[in-house]
Design an enzyme around this catalytic site. Sequence first.
Site, PDB file in Angstrom:
ATOM      1  N   HIS A 443      38.365  44.230  44.656  1.00 33.61           N
ATOM      2  CA  HIS A 443      38.439  45.260  43.625  1.00 33.61           C
ATOM      3  C   HIS A 443      37.062  45.859  43.361  1.00 33.61           C
ATOM      4  CE1 HIS A 443      42.529  43.868  42.684  1.00 33.61           C
ATOM      5  NE2 HIS A 443      42.653  44.960  41.956  1.00 33.61           N
ATOM      6  N   GLU A 444      36.052  45.022  43.319  1.00 34.44           N
ATOM      7  CA  GLU A 444      34.692  45.516  43.096  1.00 34.44           C
ATOM      8  C   GLU A 444      34.223  46.381  44.254  1.00 34.44           C
ATOM      9  OE1 GLU A 444      31.188  46.192  41.113  1.00 34.44           O
ATOM     10  OE2 GLU A 444      33.005  45.203  40.363  1.00 34.44           O
TER      11      GLU A 444
END
Length: 517
Positions: A443-444
């Site tokens: 996600h990052e």
Amino acid sequence: MAISDVPAAAGTTATTTSDSDLRQPSLRRRSSAGVLFDAARDSGSDNSLTGKITDDDNIKDHKPNNHAASDDNVGAAANDAGQEHRQPVADFKYAYRPSVPAHRRIKESPLSSDNIFRQSHAGLFNLCIVVLVAVNSRLIIENLMKYGWLIKYGFWFSSKSLRDWPLFMCCLSLAIFPLAAFVVERLAQQKCISEPVVVLLHLIISTVELCYPVLVILRCDSAFVSGVTLMLLTCIVWLKLVSYAHTNYDMRALTVSNEKGETLPNTLIMEYPYTVTFRSLAYFMVAPTLCYQTSYPRTPSVRKGWVFRQLVKLIIFTGVMGFIIEQYMNPIVQNSTHPLKGNLLYAIERILKLSVPNVYVWLCMFYCFFHLWLNILAELVRFGDREFYKDWWNAKTVEEYWRMWNMPVHKWMVRHIYFPCLRRGIPKGAASLIAFLVSAVFHELCIAVPCHMFKLWAFIGIMFQVPLVLITNYLQNKYRNSMVGNMIFWFIFCILGQPMSVLLYYHDLMNRKGEVD
């Protein structure tokens, strides 16, 4: 015509025979019991009324003179035609008698706490849809009258995005890595290289496949949409490469076990000896799944008309999503301050104001990608398993939500992260933590790399799900069949978490651009 001295119930009529010597009254049931059923329904939808009528019929029909009863039946059959037109009048006369009880059993109100979840709320759902459409239509008209047309096409169709040829070339070059993985597997099947070398080569291929696009995006001042698209595609290819390597490794291990004569469970469906084919890899790379297997359930044909309708829906809902972002979310975000640096009450007001359009955008995104796009892709390649999501909106805990909202990723996590950890002796809690850690990293990457900054807001947001899982599981175990966890899920994701993340990333991105300028 004589009326029986036994109290008649709804839906019965009294008739007399044609024999003058035998004037015995006879109670006869009508052939059509519509009014009777209406009365029974109004009195509670039970069978006691019908049972009472049946008992009365038995009382009146049970006569010692069988000849009289026979004559009554003959007379009733002969007078059917004459009585037919008088049936509605008789039914109306005896359907709702005061002597018939109106209250027969204990019943709850439909909206009582013990009965509300047993009722169908389809009508209320339709009402909510009508109110939602009416209210939002008024708000859209009011917004356009007050602020005008705020959509800027440059964010979606900028010439800069079209000139991102390094990103485009990088996207095309991703096909090299599945080819390299296929060559490694062919060599492993032919036993040209040892198992440790196979693992090392797959590790190198997957690492380069992930790092190469990251470096290209960071080196090029690309548009945000182009960077996000490339990173999503990169992560998908990486997950597929890991599944391809891990599955083939497991199939080689099962082949060795089968050759040794070990008993394998019936749940394993594979052919011996297994073969590595380029066709299976090519289909896997375009199929809407992240889990590799040699064959998949396939549909018989492609429904072209259905695909066209879904494409039209995809275009419409994508336009709606873009309209909400440009017309509502961008002005709110631009007129806000950093939520961790400004006035607290003002930040709360901005977050709450941003939460409603954020919910609409998030739902449109889910519908466009997980329902429309994945189903379109599955239809084109005749992929049979269309369970891309479950009813995550009914999740009572955060754990249930993560198990149901993204089934391709969930199946990949369970198959290649969670259960392999359990087989290694890692506790369940630690295995779940590892799965969330992998999800947080990706996600990052998908957000931070296109923004050219690493603030770890997405990473922290995903890892924050771990205590939420524990809290909602505790509440669910303490308050059985409650929706407390579902309310917490909706509040954290749509009211607090996502609007906060949008504000944090926006202001950090604006600050970075200001420093660069």
